[in-house]
Design an enzyme around this catalytic site. Structure first.
Site, PDB file in Angstrom:
ATOM      1  N   VAL A  65      -9.810  14.064   0.794  1.00 35.57           N
ATOM      2  CA  VAL A  65     -10.616  13.942  -0.429  1.00 35.57           C
ATOM      3  C   VAL A  65      -9.822  13.009  -1.341  1.00 35.57           C
ATOM      4  O   VAL A  65      -8.607  13.133  -1.473  1.00 35.57           O
ATOM      5  CB  VAL A  65     -10.908  15.311  -1.090  1.00 35.57           C
ATOM      6  CG1 VAL A  65      -9.692  16.162  -1.251  1.00 35.57           C
ATOM      7  CG2 VAL A  65     -11.621  15.141  -2.447  1.00 35.57           C
ATOM      8  N   SER A  66     -10.512  12.033  -1.956  1.00 34.89           N
ATOM      9  CA  SER A  66      -9.810  11.014  -2.740  1.00 34.89           C
ATOM     10  C   SER A  66      -9.155  11.602  -3.984  1.00 34.89           C
ATOM     11  O   SER A  66      -9.548  12.652  -4.480  1.00 34.89           O
ATOM     12  CB  SER A  66     -10.786   9.909  -3.170  1.00 34.89           C
ATOM     13  OG  SER A  66     -11.541   9.474  -2.077  1.00 34.89           O
ATOM     14  N   GLN A  67      -8.178  10.858  -4.470  1.00 34.42           N
ATOM     15  CA  GLN A  67      -7.458  11.205  -5.703  1.00 34.42           C
ATOM     16  C   GLN A  67      -8.447  11.171  -6.887  1.00 34.42           C
ATOM     17  O   GLN A  67      -9.242  10.229  -6.990  1.00 34.42           O
ATOM     18  CB  GLN A  67      -6.397  10.128  -5.845  1.00 34.42           C
ATOM     19  CG  GLN A  67      -5.548  10.184  -7.053  1.00 34.42           C
ATOM     20  CD  GLN A  67      -4.648   8.940  -7.097  1.00 34.42           C
ATOM     21  OE1 GLN A  67      -4.568   8.176  -6.138  1.00 34.42           O
ATOM     22  NE2 GLN A  67      -3.990   8.755  -8.212  1.00 34.42           N
TER      23      GLN A  67
END
Ligand code: SAH
Length: 217
Positions: A65-67
């Protein structure tokens, strides 16, 4: 303190320190991040402070999951609004899908891996039950033409080079797209379409998982 109230505190801290203080000024984006419980999109057992760290997190199947800052930054570049139709390539955990939906967008989200798509769908149904989200389990390397055109396209995985045909799926009246492009050295690219005119801009260096190009049978 209940875990719900500690999550709310960590969420507020993330929004203030990692987003607002780092240059995310759009209140609609900040409000959406305040609403969505990130802990519900990361693997069970992840502790709360890890869930709210400003870094990508593993979600299984070699994906992340992206930052939070990068998601917010891409959304600020995209300037997508409530009521807009958006194609999200790479549903992953569904966290970014929840942010888009809670900003009032009509989301078409496409994911290659059925197990991830099923998990994301379950979480999203529980957290944003009223949202307008169409789930597609398929290869989205070249977008998803059956539901085009889109006001906005956001890509959450990086192709080595710009895939063909994506910009044709943008609304000719100011359709906009943001995606990471590159193999090891990736850059965020934004594209704006006005009729047949395409304007491309380069932005931050980033690090995303690869956008998989399945082999044609
Ligand atoms: N926005 C997501 C990020 C997930 S990581 C989140 O918030 O969690 C990128 C996702 O893109 C992965 O789930 C991966 O399986 C998916 N993906 C990679 N190549 C793809 C392709 N060709 N078509 C659709 N999804 C793809």
């Amino acid at each position: 303190m209940s875990s719900e109230s500690s999550a709310a505190i960590l969420r507020m801290r993330m929004v203030n320190r990692d987003l607002a203080d780092a240059g995310i000024t759009d209140e609609r984006i900040l409000n959406a991040f305040m609403k969505i419980p990130r802990e519900d999109f990361v693997p069970p057992g992840t502790d709360l402070s890890t869930a709210y760290g400003n870094h990508p997190l593993p979600i299984g199947f070699g994906q992340t999951v992206s930052q939070p800052y990068i998601v917010a930054f891409m959304l600020q570049m995209l300037e997508c609004e409530s009521g807009n139709r958006i194609l999200e390539i790479g549903t992953g955990s569904g966290y970014q899908t929840a942010i888009l939906a809670s900003m009032g967008m009509k989301v078409v989200t496409i994911e290659l891996l059925p197990d991830l798509a099923a998990r994301a769908k379950k979480a999203l149904r529980a957290i944003v039950p009223e949202a307008d989200i169409s789930f597609i389990v398929a290869d989205g390397y070249n977008g998803w033409t059956p539901a085009a055109p889109y006001d906005c396209i956001i890509v959450s995985a990086a192709p080595a080079i710009m895939p063909e045909g994506l910009e044709d799926q943008l609304n000719p009246a100011e359709g906009r797209m943001v995606l990471p492009v590159g193999e090891w050295h990736q850059k965020l690219i934004s594209i704006t379409r006005s009729g047949d005119n395409i304007v491309m801009r380069e932005s931050l260096p980033v690090r995303f998982v690869p956008l998989v190009k399945p082999r044609k049978e």
